[in-house]
Write a protein that holds these residues in place. Structure first.
Motif, short mmCIF file in Angstrom:
data_model
loop_
_atom_site.label_atom_id
_atom_site.label_comp_id
_atom_site.label_asym_id
_atom_site.label_seq_id
_atom_site.Cartn_x
_atom_site.Cartn_y
_atom_site.Cartn_z
N THR A 191 26.00 -1.26 -6.16
CA THR A 191 26.99 -0.96 -7.19
C THR A 191 27.31 -2.22 -7.99
O THR A 191 27.00 -3.34 -7.56
N THR A 192 27.97 -2.03 -9.11
CA THR A 192 28.41 -3.17 -9.92
C THR A 192 29.40 -4.03 -9.15
O THR A 192 29.33 -5.26 -9.19
N ALA A 193 30.34 -3.37 -8.46
CA ALA A 193 31.32 -4.12 -7.67
C ALA A 193 30.63 -4.94 -6.59
O ALA A 193 31.01 -6.09 -6.34
N GLU A 194 29.62 -4.38 -5.97
CA GLU A 194 28.91 -5.12 -4.93
C GLU A 194 28.10 -6.28 -5.53
O GLU A 194 27.96 -7.33 -4.90
N THR A 195 27.61 -6.12 -6.74
CA THR A 195 26.92 -7.22 -7.42
C THR A 195 27.89 -8.39 -7.61
O THR A 195 27.54 -9.54 -7.35
N THR A 196 29.11 -8.08 -8.00
CA THR A 196 30.13 -9.12 -8.16
C THR A 196 30.42 -9.78 -6.82
O THR A 196 30.53 -11.01 -6.73
N ASP A 197 30.54 -8.98 -5.76
CA ASP A 197 30.79 -9.53 -4.42
C ASP A 197 29.64 -10.42 -3.97
O ASP A 197 29.86 -11.48 -3.38
N LYS A 198 28.41 -10.02 -4.26
CA LYS A 198 27.26 -10.85 -3.88
C LYS A 198 27.30 -12.18 -4.63
O LYS A 198 27.08 -13.24 -4.04
#
Length: 183
Positions: free
Chosen positions: A16-23
Protein backbone atom coordinates in the motif's frame (compact mmCIF):
# COMPACT_ATOMS: atom_id res chain seq x y z
CA UNK A 1 24.29 -6.12 10.88
CA UNK A 2 22.60 -3.10 9.38
CA UNK A 3 23.44 -4.43 5.92
CA UNK A 4 21.10 -7.39 6.57
CA UNK A 5 18.29 -4.98 7.50
CA UNK A 6 18.98 -2.97 4.34
CA UNK A 7 18.91 -6.18 2.27
CA UNK A 8 15.61 -7.32 3.80
CA UNK A 9 13.98 -3.90 3.34
CA UNK A 10 15.29 -3.42 -0.18
CA UNK A 11 13.86 -6.79 -1.22
CA UNK A 12 10.49 -5.95 0.34
CA UNK A 13 7.70 -4.59 -1.89
CA UNK A 14 5.05 -2.67 0.07
CA UNK A 15 1.42 -3.47 -0.68
CA UNK A 16 0.00 0.00 0.00
CA UNK A 17 0.97 3.66 -0.22
CA UNK A 18 0.96 3.90 3.58
CA UNK A 19 3.29 0.92 3.80
CA UNK A 20 5.61 2.51 1.22
CA UNK A 21 5.87 5.52 3.52
CA UNK A 22 6.54 3.23 6.50
CA UNK A 23 9.28 1.41 4.56
CA UNK A 24 10.91 4.73 3.62
CA UNK A 25 10.79 5.93 7.25
CA UNK A 26 12.29 2.63 8.37
CA UNK A 27 15.09 2.79 5.81
CA UNK A 28 15.89 6.33 7.00
CA UNK A 29 16.39 4.97 10.53
CA UNK A 30 19.32 2.92 9.30
CA UNK A 31 21.38 6.11 9.15
CA UNK A 32 21.39 6.07 12.97
CA UNK A 33 24.36 4.44 14.70
CA UNK A 34 21.92 2.13 16.53
CA UNK A 35 18.45 2.13 14.94
CA UNK A 36 17.32 -0.39 17.59
CA UNK A 37 18.01 2.04 20.46
CA UNK A 38 14.99 2.57 22.66
CA UNK A 39 16.21 6.14 23.23
CA UNK A 40 15.18 7.11 19.70
CA UNK A 41 11.65 8.48 19.24
CA UNK A 42 11.29 5.99 16.36
CA UNK A 43 13.28 2.76 16.60
CA UNK A 44 13.38 -0.66 14.96
CA UNK A 45 11.51 -3.66 16.32
CA UNK A 46 10.90 -7.09 14.82
CA UNK A 47 7.83 -9.26 15.22
CA UNK A 48 6.20 -12.35 13.75
CA UNK A 49 3.07 -14.35 13.50
CA UNK A 50 3.85 -17.92 14.44
CA UNK A 51 1.94 -20.43 12.35
CA UNK A 52 1.30 -24.15 12.31
CA UNK A 53 0.95 -24.76 8.55
CA UNK A 54 -0.68 -28.24 8.70
CA UNK A 55 -3.63 -26.86 10.68
CA UNK A 56 -3.53 -23.32 9.19
CA UNK A 57 -3.57 -21.86 12.70
CA UNK A 58 -1.80 -18.77 14.02
CA UNK A 59 -0.56 -17.97 17.51
CA UNK A 60 -1.59 -14.69 19.12
CA UNK A 61 -0.26 -13.31 22.39
CA UNK A 62 -2.18 -11.13 24.84
CA UNK A 63 -0.31 -7.87 25.38
CA UNK A 64 -1.49 -6.63 28.79
CA UNK A 65 -0.18 -3.08 28.44
CA UNK A 66 -1.78 -2.59 25.02
CA UNK A 67 -4.89 -4.57 26.02
CA UNK A 68 -4.83 -6.34 22.65
CA UNK A 69 -4.10 -9.65 20.96
CA UNK A 70 -0.88 -9.20 18.99
CA UNK A 71 1.91 -11.08 17.28
CA UNK A 72 5.10 -11.98 19.16
CA UNK A 73 8.29 -9.96 19.02
CA UNK A 74 9.77 -6.70 20.08
CA UNK A 75 13.01 -4.91 20.79
CA UNK A 76 16.54 -5.94 20.00
CA UNK A 77 18.85 -6.58 22.91
CA UNK A 78 22.07 -4.53 23.12
CA UNK A 79 24.36 -5.55 20.29
CA UNK A 80 21.65 -7.29 18.23
CA UNK A 81 21.42 -5.98 14.68
CA UNK A 82 19.81 -8.71 12.55
CA UNK A 83 15.99 -8.42 12.60
CA UNK A 84 15.52 -12.14 12.00
CA UNK A 85 17.76 -12.98 14.97
CA UNK A 86 15.76 -10.54 17.11
CA UNK A 87 12.39 -12.00 16.17
CA UNK A 88 13.56 -15.59 16.56
CA UNK A 89 14.88 -14.85 20.06
CA UNK A 90 11.75 -12.92 21.03
CA UNK A 91 9.47 -15.66 19.67
CA UNK A 92 11.30 -18.34 21.64
CA UNK A 93 11.22 -16.27 24.84
CA UNK A 94 7.55 -15.31 24.56
CA UNK A 95 6.23 -18.75 23.56
CA UNK A 96 8.70 -21.36 24.78
CA UNK A 97 8.75 -22.80 21.25
CA UNK A 98 12.34 -23.78 20.51
CA UNK A 99 11.71 -24.98 16.95
CA UNK A 100 10.44 -21.77 15.31
CA UNK A 101 11.86 -21.13 11.86
CA UNK A 102 11.13 -18.64 9.08
CA UNK A 103 8.19 -19.76 6.93
CA UNK A 104 7.95 -20.24 4.02
CA UNK A 105 11.20 -18.23 3.85
CA UNK A 106 12.96 -15.43 5.73
CA UNK A 107 11.40 -12.53 3.81
CA UNK A 108 9.88 -9.52 5.54
CA UNK A 109 6.09 -9.84 5.16
CA UNK A 110 5.02 -6.42 6.40
CA UNK A 111 6.55 -3.11 7.48
CA UNK A 112 4.56 -0.94 9.88
CA UNK A 113 5.47 2.20 11.81
CA UNK A 114 3.22 2.20 14.87
CA UNK A 115 2.58 4.64 17.70
CA UNK A 116 3.27 3.41 21.22
CA UNK A 117 1.58 5.40 24.00
CA UNK A 118 3.54 6.71 26.96
CA UNK A 119 3.78 4.58 30.06
CA UNK A 120 5.05 5.14 33.57
CA UNK A 121 8.54 4.14 32.41
CA UNK A 122 8.82 5.60 28.89
CA UNK A 123 7.54 8.47 26.76
CA UNK A 124 5.30 8.00 23.75
CA UNK A 125 7.32 6.80 20.77
CA UNK A 126 7.03 4.78 17.56
CA UNK A 127 8.12 1.30 16.53
CA UNK A 128 9.32 0.72 12.98
CA UNK A 129 8.33 -2.93 12.98
CA UNK A 130 9.69 -5.49 10.51
CA UNK A 131 7.28 -8.43 10.44
CA UNK A 132 8.02 -12.03 9.59
CA UNK A 133 6.18 -15.34 9.60
CA UNK A 134 7.62 -18.17 11.67
CA UNK A 135 6.44 -21.78 11.82
CA UNK A 136 6.51 -24.46 14.47
CA UNK A 137 5.96 -28.20 14.18
CA UNK A 138 5.09 -28.44 17.89
CA UNK A 139 2.19 -26.06 18.63
CA UNK A 140 1.31 -28.00 21.78
CA UNK A 141 4.68 -26.97 23.27
CA UNK A 142 3.73 -23.27 23.40
CA UNK A 143 3.95 -21.82 26.92
CA UNK A 144 3.44 -18.17 27.86
CA UNK A 145 6.45 -16.24 29.08
CA UNK A 146 4.41 -14.94 32.01
CA UNK A 147 0.85 -15.47 33.27
CA UNK A 148 -0.37 -12.12 31.93
CA UNK A 149 0.78 -12.96 28.38
CA UNK A 150 -1.74 -15.65 27.44
CA UNK A 151 -1.18 -17.47 24.14
CA UNK A 152 -3.94 -18.74 21.85
CA UNK A 153 -3.79 -20.91 18.76
CA UNK A 154 -6.52 -19.76 16.41
CA UNK A 155 -7.88 -20.35 12.95
CA UNK A 156 -7.68 -17.28 10.75
CA UNK A 157 -11.41 -16.49 11.16
CA UNK A 158 -11.00 -16.71 14.96
CA UNK A 159 -7.92 -14.46 14.82
CA UNK A 160 -9.75 -11.88 12.69
CA UNK A 161 -12.46 -11.79 15.37
CA UNK A 162 -9.93 -11.02 18.13
CA UNK A 163 -7.56 -8.48 16.60
CA UNK A 164 -8.42 -4.80 16.64
CA UNK A 165 -5.47 -3.21 14.85
CA UNK A 166 -6.00 -2.72 11.08
CA UNK A 167 -2.30 -3.35 10.39
CA UNK A 168 -2.54 -6.72 12.13
CA UNK A 169 -5.71 -7.57 10.21
CA UNK A 170 -3.75 -6.90 7.02
CA UNK A 171 -0.90 -9.09 8.30
CA UNK A 172 -3.36 -11.94 8.97
CA UNK A 173 -4.67 -11.54 5.42
CA UNK A 174 -1.13 -11.92 4.08
CA UNK A 175 -0.61 -15.06 6.18
CA UNK A 176 -3.85 -16.47 4.72
CA UNK A 177 -2.44 -15.87 1.25
CA UNK A 178 0.74 -17.75 2.22
CA UNK A 179 -1.36 -20.66 3.49
CA UNK A 180 -3.22 -20.71 0.15
CA UNK A 181 0.06 -20.71 -1.81
CA UNK A 182 1.29 -23.73 0.15
CA UNK A 183 -1.66 -25.91 -0.87
Amino acid sequence: MQHETVRLLTAYHPATTAETTDKERTLALLDQSDPWSRDLPVHLTASALIVHPPTRRVLLRWHARMQAWLQVGGHGDPGERDPLDVVLREAREETGLDDVTPWPDSAVRQVAVLPVPASATEPAHEHADLRFVLATATPEAARPEKPTAELRWLTLPEAFDLVTEPNLTEFLTRVGELFDQER
